[in-house]
Design a protein around this motif. Structure first.
Motif, short mmCIF file in Angstrom:
data_model
loop_
_atom_site.label_atom_id
_atom_site.label_comp_id
_atom_site.label_asym_id
_atom_site.label_seq_id
_atom_site.Cartn_x
_atom_site.Cartn_y
_atom_site.Cartn_z
N ASN A 4 32.01 19.30 -22.34
CA ASN A 4 31.12 18.85 -23.20
C ASN A 4 30.97 18.41 -24.10
N ASP B 58 21.45 12.47 -17.78
CA ASP B 58 22.30 13.78 -18.01
C ASP B 58 21.58 14.56 -16.95
N LYS C 127 25.88 13.48 -21.83
CA LYS C 127 25.39 14.63 -22.12
C LYS C 127 25.20 14.05 -23.70
N GLU C 128 23.15 15.19 -23.36
CA GLU C 128 22.62 15.05 -24.89
C GLU C 128 23.12 16.89 -25.49
N SER D 136 22.99 21.32 -13.56
CA SER D 136 22.69 20.56 -14.02
C SER D 136 24.85 19.84 -13.28
N GLY E 103 26.83 16.28 -12.24
CA GLY E 103 27.36 14.27 -12.68
C GLY E 103 27.30 14.04 -11.86
N GLY F 289 29.34 13.01 -16.18
CA GLY F 289 27.29 12.61 -16.87
C GLY F 289 27.60 12.47 -17.49
N ALA G 2 29.91 14.80 -19.92
CA ALA G 2 30.02 15.85 -19.34
C ALA G 2 31.29 15.62 -18.05
N SER H 2 24.94 7.07 -20.62
CA SER H 2 26.03 6.43 -21.61
C SER H 2 27.00 5.47 -21.01
#
Length: 912
Positions: A742, A833, A772-773, A857, A859, A770, A893, A814
């Motif tokens: 990440n 995300d 990434k917060e 999680s 992506g 993905g 990510a 993103s």
């Protein structure tokens, strides 16, 4: 992704509020409504009384100037009330006018609910005082009314915390002061205090009973007009008698069912008092699952497989009070939309109009008595008994309610005593308290013999005493359910002491799981996490154990300390993604009465070309009629392989013999796995034999390893954490030993791929990426310090170390720029995300240690073609540099082949 508590006014409901001149203008009691009434909701003058000086300064006279305005009936402190929570005592005042039409009748003021001690004055005249927080009360204002003229109504509410009052879960948002509709109504000079209808569907009869206040009427005749019945029924009440009970026939009765919840609209007249109400012809009992000796709750003599949800019945802006009637209707409809057949209103006597919509739309309700948090002393017992009587009295006519639950998880039932052996003070569930709990069960049964009653919805070492339902709570990770259900099956039989207190044993009660889910199944709870993967494991397991006659999932909607609801706190959507994994499947398939289960484990690691045995268990929880007695099962195996191609591996059909109420394991399905690594999903569609009716869809997934690449294909792989350079403005970190990396904020990961093209004519970059917060749990000093969850711990949804907020309507995108050897080749918008069922590998590769690490999680597949020049560069230099750059603040990510959705590392795929 949502990671903060919703504090803004909810757009979804604000339109409805603006369209109303006052909040909740509808009559609050469709089950007990008089025509002449005036809604007093809306703006009231308001003042806090933190120094308790209002009585001394005669605020009751209505001459004092109050500095605030409150929006009734929202509790003070709730955003929709317009005032903050600043004190335990507050005063309301408002000019009211009793209509001229009320003349020649008796006039009353009624408050639907106010917590806790409420005192009311009209023009300085004391009308009365009420203690209690959940049920309606009325005061006769007739002696003081000036019809057609403005008068001052003053109300004082004292809501100081008392250990014996039924506080429940008000830590989610206190129900302070008036929290249900307040109104005026005209009643007859002699009037109906209540009217109860008790149906008997076996005899096509209904008993009507009630109480009269104020003496005889002119002719002492009770008239009952039932809709669709040509003539009114009349019954004579002996003079001087205030209680009545009569029975009348209901020929060709239309039963209240979940599919057709028919309500008999009714008008009851006593002299000049007329009440509109309704009843339903339905029966709650216990019956065996056909072909077995397993007891089930029965509706209209037919067993019903209970599929319920725990409903905290809270609103983020109104707390105990919902903003509109449409919102309450939608609460019920949401359940029906996903195939649930009931809910349990948790530790709250719910709003009558919400119960009305359960009646109207056809949804079963378990009704909880709220709990106190002190010890079970005389005051607490008195308060509990009073509220139990009042809630049953108020809600007797709601056909949706099928059971009363008196206590929950022994809250408030333990007493501090000194252990004579150790000398330590301990909290114990004493035998005398157990006997009182049993007496409360008997009290509920004496007040209402038409429903089931439960002494204590048990958890945490406590057991049942006397009860109609053998319920239990268990929160487990998905991988622990099969072993636990075997234990439950073994311990459940008449005469068993399992789940019962000493001196009490099981009878032939239906056994249900009345709270479950993964939220408390992991150490310290999950926080906000995908609910669907463990849920899928849980549903698959439950359906192969029919001795359990139903379940109740925690919960309907998120609240401020639990984020495992089907919906967000504002009732916006969460997305499970099951339709992307199994075409045509929806969340409703988890609740199909016809269900094909493959057992607890829904993802398996297998070898390429292996023949796999897939369990087949069919659970039928209804009496469907199929002429040829055959189910058709169609199955398809397809997935995405390690070079990013979607592959359909195979398909087939099965014919399975069918019987209504069947619970049967069939021979396993033998199916051969593909030769190339990847993640593949085997989807089952259960139909009738002609294929016209689809009953159910389900799936099981396979992670294929040790395979070979398709002919003419080679790959150059890099592990997710094998980057050659990384720079991030906020934070960079690895997950589970580098299975995922990440980067938060702005920055980049650079990968240097080393190898030769070996004569490839084409190729492409392949990655799972993905946004990434930077979630709260990944920030410094993020530990949750307040762990008093039952009273509403204040924490962020992503603060728990197990959390990874589930995919919902709010996206966190993103913008990614991909550079190959320094040249920009592609700009990609990574939409979100996300975390949900689609993150199969992120779930499957979790350690089974009751902790979660970014579970669910995943992506998005990113494929970028390579140019011939780039392939030549690879051949010439033996390496290719790929830089993944983010300058939009959305982070990045990067998923490896053992995490996320797809079983590939960042790769260069080369094709000859």
């Amino acid at each position: 992704m949502k990671i903060t508590f919703i504090s803004s006014f909810l757009v979804l409901f604000s339109f409805g509020l603006k369209a109303q001149t006052i909040p909740l203008p509808e009559h609050p009691r469709p089950d007990f409504e008089r025509t002449d009434w005036v809604n007093l909701n809306g703006k009231w003058e308001f003042e806090f009384d933190s120094l308790s000086k209002g009585d001394d300064q005669n605020w009751s006279k209505g001459t004092a100037k109050f500095s605030k305005t409150i929006n009734v009936p929202f509790p003070w402190g709730a955003p929709l009330s317009g005032v903050k929570d600043e004190a335990d005592i507050a005063w309301y005042q408002k000019n009211i006018t009793v209509p001229e039409s009320f003349k020649n009748k008796r006039s009353f003021i009624t408050i639907g609910a106010s917590d806790w001690e409420t005192t009311v004055w009209l023009d300085g005249n004391l009308l009365g005082k009420h203690q209690g927080g959940y049920t309606p009360f009325s005061f006769d204002i007739t002696p003081f009314v000036k019809y057609g003229s403005a008068q001052k109504l003053v109300i004082k509410v004292d809501d100081k915390r008392r250990e014996f009052t039924l506080y429940g879960k008000q830590g989610y948002g206190n129900a302070r002061g008036i929290w249900q509709t307040i109104y005026l109504e005209a009643r007859g000079n002699s009037f109906l205090d209540y009217v109860h209808f008790t149906p008997d569907i076996d005899q096509n009869k209904i008993k009507v009973s009630g109480e009269i206040i104020g003496g005889d009427s002119k002719d002492n005749v009770l008239k009952i007009k039932v809709k669709d019945r040509s003539e009114a029924l009349t019954f004579s009440v002996p003079k001087g008698q205030n209680m009545f009970e009569f029975t009348f026939d209901v020929p060709n009765a239309k039963l209240w069912t979940l599919e057709n919840p028919y309500l008999y609209e009714t008008e009851v007249t006593w002299g000049d008092d007329v009440v509109k109400t309704y009843f339903a012809m339905r029966k709650i009992s216990v019956a065996n699952l056909p072909g077995t000796d397993i007891p089930y709750v029965a509706l209209n003599n037919k067993p019903i497989y209970l599929q319920l949800t725990l409903d905290q019945s809270y609103h983020p802006e109104g707390f105990y009070t919902f903003p509109t009637d449409e919102f309450m209707k939608n609460e019920i409809q949401l359940c029906k939309n996903i195939g649930l057949n009931g809910l349990r209103t948790h530790i709250k006597v719910d709003v009558p109009r919400k119960l009305y919509w359960a009646d109207k739309l056809g949804l079963l309700v378990m009704a909880d008595l709220p709990n106190f948090w002190g010890e079970p002393d005389a005051q607490a017992q008195k308060e509990s008994e009073f509220t139990l009587r009042q809630m049953i009295r108020r809600d007797y006519n709601h056909p949706a309610i099928f059971s009363w639950i008196v206590f929950n998880e022994t809250w408030g039932l333990r007493t501090k005593v000194k252990n004579e052996t150790t000398g330590k003070v301990e909290s114990q569930y004493l035998p005398k308290t157990q006997n009182w709990v049993a007496s409360m069960y008997y009290l509920a049964k004496s007040l209402d013999q038409t429903r089931l009653a439960e002494d204590n919805s048990i958890c945490c070492g406590a057991g049942h005493t006397e009860t109609d339902i053998n319920s239990w709570h268990e929160y487990l990770p998905g991988y622990e359910w099969e072993a636990h259900m075997q234990k439950i099956d073994k311990g459940t039989y008449p005469g068993s002491s399992f789940h019962f207190e000493k001196g009490f044993t099981q009878g032939n009660q239906p056994m249900i799981n009345s709270e479950c889910g993964n939220v408390w199944g992991y150490d310290g709870s999950t926080g906000d996490v995908d609910w669907s993967y463990d849920y899928h494991r849980m549903m698959n397991t439950f359906r192969v154990h029919p001795k359990m006659s139903g379940w109740l999932y925690t919960e309907h909607h998120d609240v401020i300390n639990e984020w495992n609801g089907y919906w967000r706190f504002d009732r916006t959507m969460k997305y499970t993604g099951v339709g992307d994994l199994a075409k045509g499947m929806t969340d409703k398939d988890f609740h199909s009465l016809v269900y094909l289960s493959n057992g607890q484990d829904i993802t398996h690691t297998v070898k390429a070309n292996e023949e796999v045995s897939v369990p087949i268990f069919v659970s039928v929880m209804e009496d469907i009629n199929m002429v040829d007695k055959v189910f058709l099962v169609e199955y398809t195996l397809e997935g995405v392989n390690q070079i990013g191609n979607t592959v359909k591996v195979g398909e087939g059909k099965l014919n399975l013999p069918f019987e209504p109420w069947m619970q049967k394991a069939f021979d396993p399905l033998k199916i051969k796995m593909p030769e190339t690594n990847g993640v593949y999903t085997l989807t089952f569609t259960l139909k009738d034999s002609k294929g016209g009716t689809v009953y159910h869809k389900n799936f099981v997934s396979f992670v294929v390893t040790d395979g070979k690449l398709p002919a003419g294909v080679s790959i150059i792989e890099k592990a997710a954490n094998a980057y050659s350079d990384a720079k991030w403005s906020l934070k960079k970190w690895e997950v589970m030993g580098g299975k995922k990396v990440n980067g938060a904020g702005n920055g980049s990961f650079t990968y240097t791929f080393e190898g030769k093209s070996s004569g490839a004519k084409s190729g492409y970059l392949l990655m799972e990426l993905g946004a990434k917060e930077l979630f709260f749990k990944d920030r410094a000093g993020s530990e949750i310090k307040n762990t008093d969850y039952m009273l509403g711990a204040k924490a962020e949804p992503s603060q728990n170390q197990n959390s990874y907020p589930m995919t919902d309507e709010k996206k966190f995108p993103s913008n990614l720029k991909v550079f190959v050897d320094g040249a920009l080749v592609k700009t990609v918008t990574l939409e979100d995300d996300p975390a949900d069922h689609r993150g199969i590998l992120s779930w499957h590769n979790q350690l089974q240690n009751r902790k979660l690490s970014e579970a669910g999680s995943y992506g998005y597949m990113v494929k970028i073609p390579l140019t011939k020049a780039q392939i030549k560069t690879l051949d010439k230099t033996g390496k290719l540099s790929v830089k993944l750059n983010v300058d939009s603040g959305g982070g990045l990510a990067v998923y490896g082949k053992e995490f996320g959705r797809y079983a590939f590392d960042p790769s260069i795929v080369l094709v000859k």
